[in-house]
Design a protein around this motif. Structure first.
Motif, PDB file in Angstrom:
ATOM      1  N   ASP A   1      -4.979   1.331 -15.323  1.00 61.87           N
ATOM      2  CA  ASP A   1      -4.643   0.155 -14.526  1.00 61.87           C
ATOM      3  C   ASP A   1      -4.882   0.491 -13.046  1.00 61.87           C
ATOM      4  O   ASP A   1      -4.759   1.644 -12.641  1.00 61.87           O
ATOM      5  CB  ASP A   1      -3.164  -0.183 -14.767  1.00 61.87           C
ATOM      6  N   GLN A   2      -5.174  -0.516 -12.226  1.00 65.51           N
ATOM      7  CA  GLN A   2      -5.461  -0.275 -10.806  1.00 65.51           C
ATOM      8  C   GLN A   2      -4.311   0.426 -10.096  1.00 65.51           C
ATOM      9  O   GLN A   2      -4.522   1.217  -9.180  1.00 65.51           O
ATOM     10  CB  GLN A   2      -5.803  -1.586 -10.090  1.00 65.51           C
ATOM     11  N   ALA A   3      -3.073   0.198 -10.520  1.00 65.85           N
ATOM     12  CA  ALA A   3      -1.917   0.852  -9.898  1.00 65.85           C
ATOM     13  C   ALA A   3      -2.037   2.379  -9.969  1.00 65.85           C
ATOM     14  O   ALA A   3      -1.637   3.079  -9.045  1.00 65.85           O
ATOM     15  CB  ALA A   3      -0.620   0.395 -10.561  1.00 65.85           C
ATOM     16  N   PHE A   4      -2.596   2.892 -11.054  1.00 58.75           N
ATOM     17  CA  PHE A   4      -2.800   4.337 -11.212  1.00 58.75           C
ATOM     18  C   PHE A   4      -3.687   4.867 -10.085  1.00 58.75           C
ATOM     19  O   PHE A   4      -3.383   5.895  -9.477  1.00 58.75           O
ATOM     20  CB  PHE A   4      -3.438   4.606 -12.580  1.00 58.75           C
ATOM     21  N   TYR A   5      -4.779   4.169  -9.793  1.00 54.40           N
ATOM     22  CA  TYR A   5      -5.713   4.606  -8.755  1.00 54.40           C
ATOM     23  C   TYR A   5      -5.132   4.391  -7.358  1.00 54.40           C
ATOM     24  O   TYR A   5      -5.488   5.106  -6.423  1.00 54.40           O
ATOM     25  CB  TYR A   5      -7.062   3.905  -8.924  1.00 54.40           C
ATOM     26  N   ASN A   6      -4.216   3.414  -7.226  1.00 61.98           N
ATOM     27  CA  ASN A   6      -3.577   3.161  -5.935  1.00 61.98           C
ATOM     28  C   ASN A   6      -2.569   4.235  -5.565  1.00 61.98           C
ATOM     29  O   ASN A   6      -2.162   4.313  -4.415  1.00 61.98           O
ATOM     30  CB  ASN A   6      -2.884   1.798  -5.929  1.00 61.98           C
ATOM     31  N   ARG A   7      -2.130   5.040  -6.528  1.00 64.53           N
ATOM     32  CA  ARG A   7      -1.138   6.080  -6.237  1.00 64.53           C
ATOM     33  C   ARG A   7      -1.632   7.488  -6.569  1.00 64.53           C
ATOM     34  O   ARG A   7      -0.869   8.431  -6.594  1.00 64.53           O
ATOM     35  CB  ARG A   7       0.171   5.788  -6.966  1.00 64.53           C
ATOM     36  N   THR A   8      -2.928   7.614  -6.804  1.00 65.50           N
ATOM     37  CA  THR A   8      -3.541   8.919  -7.028  1.00 65.50           C
ATOM     38  C   THR A   8      -4.581   9.124  -5.931  1.00 65.50           C
ATOM     39  O   THR A   8      -5.443   8.269  -5.732  1.00 65.50           O
ATOM     40  CB  THR A   8      -4.191   8.991  -8.424  1.00 65.50           C
ATOM     41  N   PHE A   9      -4.457  10.242  -5.232  1.00 66.97           N
ATOM     42  CA  PHE A   9      -5.267  10.458  -4.038  1.00 66.97           C
ATOM     43  C   PHE A   9      -6.091  11.735  -4.139  1.00 66.97           C
ATOM     44  O   PHE A   9      -5.658  12.727  -4.721  1.00 66.97           O
ATOM     45  CB  PHE A   9      -4.361  10.538  -2.801  1.00 66.97           C
ATOM     46  N   VAL A  10      -7.274  11.681  -3.529  1.00 67.15           N
ATOM     47  CA  VAL A  10      -8.185  12.822  -3.470  1.00 67.15           C
ATOM     48  C   VAL A  10      -8.314  13.226  -2.007  1.00 67.15           C
ATOM     49  O   VAL A  10      -8.563  12.377  -1.144  1.00 67.15           O
ATOM     50  CB  VAL A  10      -9.573  12.457  -4.040  1.00 67.15           C
TER      51      VAL A  10
END
Length: 184
Positions: free
Chosen positions: A83-92
């Motif tokens: 889900d987009q929320a996963f990518y919104n709270r995972t940072f590189v």
């Protein structure tokens, strides 16, 4: 008031600063920038590799060093199709354009799709131990509003301020979601 009378108005020397601060790492700090993880094969493979590297001792103990490539494949698969929320709270974190750090925050009621695409390749015994290792690493008090799930920096980039910028981003993201600190 007449033109000759003295004014009690103080002239503005400079414009007031905006109350909205830029997220740490959105502009380079010593060559380090922070961006969201992307739903791409390249980012997924980087995240899987770095997670295994950061917790290598636990994975070797549970599944043996020989089976680490399978665990990396499975963790990479877990970083795709979320889900987009996963990518919104995972940072590189990137150092001079190269991905070198990973940070994942979790918030109460977050949902993730757990994928076991490659776990069967570990064999029954190692698959069970792998799942126990994953579950043990993510067990958190359900009343916690937000927490730092994991943070890791590639060995080649340690000592260059990458972890510091990632932690600053953690605090920024927690505050922006009304958590006073990331363990709340």
């Amino acid at each position: 008031m007449s033109l000759g009378a003295q004014s009690s108005v103080t002239p503005i020397i400079q414009q007031p600063q905006s109350s909205t601060e830029a997220p740490p790492g959105s502009v380079p700090v010593n060559g380090v920038t922070i961006r969201n993880l992307k739903d791409s094969q390249q980012d997924a493979e980087f995240a899987g590799r770095l997670k295994i590297e950061a917790f290598k001792g636990k994975y070797v103990y549970n599944i043996t060093e020989r089976k680490l490539p399978i665990a990396i494949k499975n963790l990479a698969a877990n970083h795709r199709g979320q889900d987009q929320a996963f990518y919104n709270r995972t940072f590189v974190a990137e150092l001079e354009g190269r991905p070198v750090g990973l940070l994942q925050l979790k918030f109460k009621d977050d949902k993730e799709i757990e994928k076991d695409d490659h776990v069967s390749e570990l064999g029954c015994w190692h698959a069970w131990r792998y799942r126990c290792c994953i579950m043990g690493a993510t067990d958190v008090d359900k009343n916690t509003k937000c927490y730092l799930d994991h943070i890791s920096v590639d060995e080649s980039a340690r000592g260059k301020g990458v972890g510091k910028v990632l932690m600053q981003r953690t605090e920024y993201e927690a505050r922006s979601r009304n958590c006073s600190n990331p363990e709340e």
